[in-house]
Design an enzyme around this catalytic site. Structure first.
Site, PDB file in Angstrom:
ATOM      1  N   ASP A 113      13.070   5.511 -24.242  1.00 30.14           N
ATOM      2  CA  ASP A 113      13.193   6.945 -23.993  1.00 30.14           C
ATOM      3  C   ASP A 113      12.286   7.683 -24.989  1.00 30.14           C
ATOM      4  OD1 ASP A 113      14.275   9.292 -22.942  1.00 30.14           O
ATOM      5  OD2 ASP A 113      16.057   9.227 -24.174  1.00 30.14           O
ATOM      6  N   ARG A 159      25.962  -2.265 -10.078  1.00 32.79           N
ATOM      7  CA  ARG A 159      24.842  -3.161  -9.768  1.00 32.79           C
ATOM      8  C   ARG A 159      23.540  -2.399  -9.560  1.00 32.79           C
ATOM      9  NH1 ARG A 159      26.333  -8.295  -7.213  1.00 32.79           N
ATOM     10  NH2 ARG A 159      28.475  -8.702  -7.805  1.00 32.79           N
ATOM     11  N   GLU A 208      14.640  -4.940 -23.929  1.00 32.28           N
ATOM     12  CA  GLU A 208      15.314  -3.635 -24.064  1.00 32.28           C
ATOM     13  C   GLU A 208      15.681  -3.117 -22.671  1.00 32.28           C
ATOM     14  OE1 GLU A 208      17.010  -1.526 -25.502  1.00 32.28           O
ATOM     15  OE2 GLU A 208      15.808  -0.379 -26.922  1.00 32.28           O
ATOM     16  N   ASP A 209      16.698  -2.267 -22.600  1.00 29.06           N
ATOM     17  CA  ASP A 209      17.071  -1.684 -21.301  1.00 29.06           C
ATOM     18  C   ASP A 209      16.170  -0.509 -20.936  1.00 29.06           C
ATOM     19  OD1 ASP A 209      18.106  -0.107 -23.335  1.00 29.06           O
ATOM     20  OD2 ASP A 209      20.076   0.174 -22.424  1.00 29.06           O
ATOM     21  N   PHE A 218      19.120  11.181 -16.757  1.00 25.57           N
ATOM     22  CA  PHE A 218      19.996  10.258 -17.474  1.00 25.57           C
ATOM     23  C   PHE A 218      20.552   9.254 -16.476  1.00 25.57           C
ATOM     24  CE2 PHE A 218      23.389   8.482 -19.933  1.00 25.57           C
ATOM     25  CZ  PHE A 218      22.824   8.428 -21.196  1.00 25.57           C
ATOM     26  N   VAL A 219      20.241   7.990 -16.689  1.00 28.28           N
ATOM     27  CA  VAL A 219      20.632   6.963 -15.720  1.00 28.28           C
ATOM     28  C   VAL A 219      21.676   6.004 -16.298  1.00 28.28           C
ATOM     29  CG1 VAL A 219      18.480   7.045 -14.404  1.00 28.28           C
ATOM     30  CG2 VAL A 219      18.653   5.514 -16.379  1.00 28.28           C
ATOM     31  N   ASP A 229      24.844   2.728 -20.061  1.00 27.47           N
ATOM     32  CA  ASP A 229      26.119   3.452 -20.075  1.00 27.47           C
ATOM     33  C   ASP A 229      25.950   4.925 -20.412  1.00 27.47           C
ATOM     34  OD1 ASP A 229      25.413   3.114 -22.887  1.00 27.47           O
ATOM     35  OD2 ASP A 229      27.463   3.750 -23.323  1.00 27.47           O
TER      36      ASP A 229
HETATM   37  P1  IMP Z   1      15.125   5.851 -27.602  1.00 29.33           P
HETATM   38  O1  IMP Z   1      15.284   5.457 -29.033  1.00 29.33           O
HETATM   39  O2  IMP Z   1      15.206   7.353 -27.423  1.00 29.33           O
HETATM   40  O3  IMP Z   1      13.903   5.284 -26.929  1.00 29.33           O
HETATM   41  O4  IMP Z   1      16.408   5.378 -26.857  1.00 29.33           O
HETATM   42  C1  IMP Z   1      16.640   4.107 -26.483  1.00 29.33           C
HETATM   43  C2  IMP Z   1      18.109   3.904 -26.222  1.00 29.33           C
HETATM   44  O5  IMP Z   1      18.766   5.108 -25.772  1.00 29.33           O
HETATM   45  C3  IMP Z   1      18.279   2.932 -25.115  1.00 29.33           C
HETATM   46  O6  IMP Z   1      18.352   1.621 -25.608  1.00 29.33           O
HETATM   47  C4  IMP Z   1      19.573   3.375 -24.480  1.00 29.33           C
HETATM   48  O7  IMP Z   1      20.655   2.781 -25.134  1.00 29.33           O
HETATM   49  C5  IMP Z   1      19.630   4.867 -24.709  1.00 29.33           C
HETATM   50  N1  IMP Z   1      19.194   5.647 -23.524  1.00 29.33           N
HETATM   51  C6  IMP Z   1      18.076   6.381 -23.383  1.00 29.33           C
HETATM   52  N2  IMP Z   1      18.002   6.953 -22.175  1.00 29.33           N
HETATM   53  C7  IMP Z   1      19.100   6.546 -21.512  1.00 29.33           C
HETATM   54  C8  IMP Z   1      19.597   6.795 -20.178  1.00 29.33           C
HETATM   55  O8  IMP Z   1      19.000   7.488 -19.327  1.00 29.33           O
HETATM   56  N3  IMP Z   1      20.775   6.200 -19.877  1.00 29.33           N
HETATM   57  C9  IMP Z   1      21.477   5.416 -20.745  1.00 29.33           C
HETATM   58  N4  IMP Z   1      21.043   5.165 -21.986  1.00 29.33           N
HETATM   59  C10 IMP Z   1      19.874   5.720 -22.383  1.00 29.33           C
END
Ligand code: IMP
Length: 187
Positions: free
Chosen positions: A110, A175, A106-107, A159-160, A166
């Site tokens: 959150d 990068r 996963e990236d 927010f990154v 994205d």
């Molecule tokens: P979660 O379900 O709230 O944990 O969100 C996970 C998904 O939200 C990630 O896979 C990202 O696609 C997106 N996301 C959460 N925070 C960020 C951020 O700071 N920048 C970009 N995408 C984010």
């Protein structure tokens, strides 16, 4: 050309949070750990589209063990910077994972809602093991507790974007990982 260099920071960015060099060195470390933990197991790495595509591409090239790859796409934020809480599979895995050693890549974690849903969904398919690797972790925003087995960086509540992440489909190609200016997503 590096978009963060030459004439300075992209105008929508507040600052660089993690440089390309910092990211690469950490990804290499994680790959080392995964390579030793999964030696002889032929794991299946499941990349979460689209955000994890660059991380996964770098990660597999630092591995020293054979792996297989598959991808799953889920809806997360849509066009906003806040999670709706609803998770939907947009593109499922191509193969059965029954009996396989599966590592979700996963990236960013959150609220934890996406990962929580994915973990439960994939666990029901009876893999031999199921672990999670994330590049970034924003623990201050967590709504549900999720176990993370490999964690690249713990980051503050910003927010990154960049390195695959994205906002509204933009900035994935940077990068470095950068903090997006609040006024860009608050308007
Ligand atoms: P979660 O379900 O709230 O944990 O969100 C996970 C998904 O939200 C990630 O896979 C990202 O696609 C997106 N996301 C959460 N925070 C960020 C951020 O700071 N920048 C970009 N995408 C984010």
């Amino acid at each position: 050309m590096r978009f963060t260099g030459v004439k300075g920071l992209h105008p929508h960015m507040q600052k660089i949070l993690l440089t390309e060099e910092e990211i690469q060195s950490r990804v290499r470390q994680i790959a080392g750990q995964i390579s030793s933990d999964y030696a002889g197991q032929d794991p299946l790495l499941v990349g979460i589209l689209k955000g994890a595509f660059i991380f996964l591409a770098d990660l597999v090239r630092y591995l020293t063990i054979p792996v297989q790859l598959d991808f799953i796409a889920v809806s997360s934020y849509g066009n906003a910077s806040e999670s709706s809480g609803a998770v939907r599979i947009l593109k499922d895995l191509d193969q059965s994972i029954e009996g396989l050693h599966v590592l979700i890549v996963e990236d960013i974690v959150d609220t934890g809602l996406t990962l929580n849903y994915l973990r439960e969904n994939l666990r029901a398919r009876e893999p031999a093991s199921l672990k999670v690797c994330t590049l970034l972790d924003k623990p201050s925003r967590r709504l549900v507790e999720v176990k993370i087995d490999y964690n690249g960086f713990v980051i503050p509540d910003e927010f990154v974007v960049g390195y695959g992440l994205d906002y509204n489909g933009h900035y994935r190609y940077f990068r470095d990982i950068m903090v997006l200016k609040r006024e860009v997503y608050a308007r």
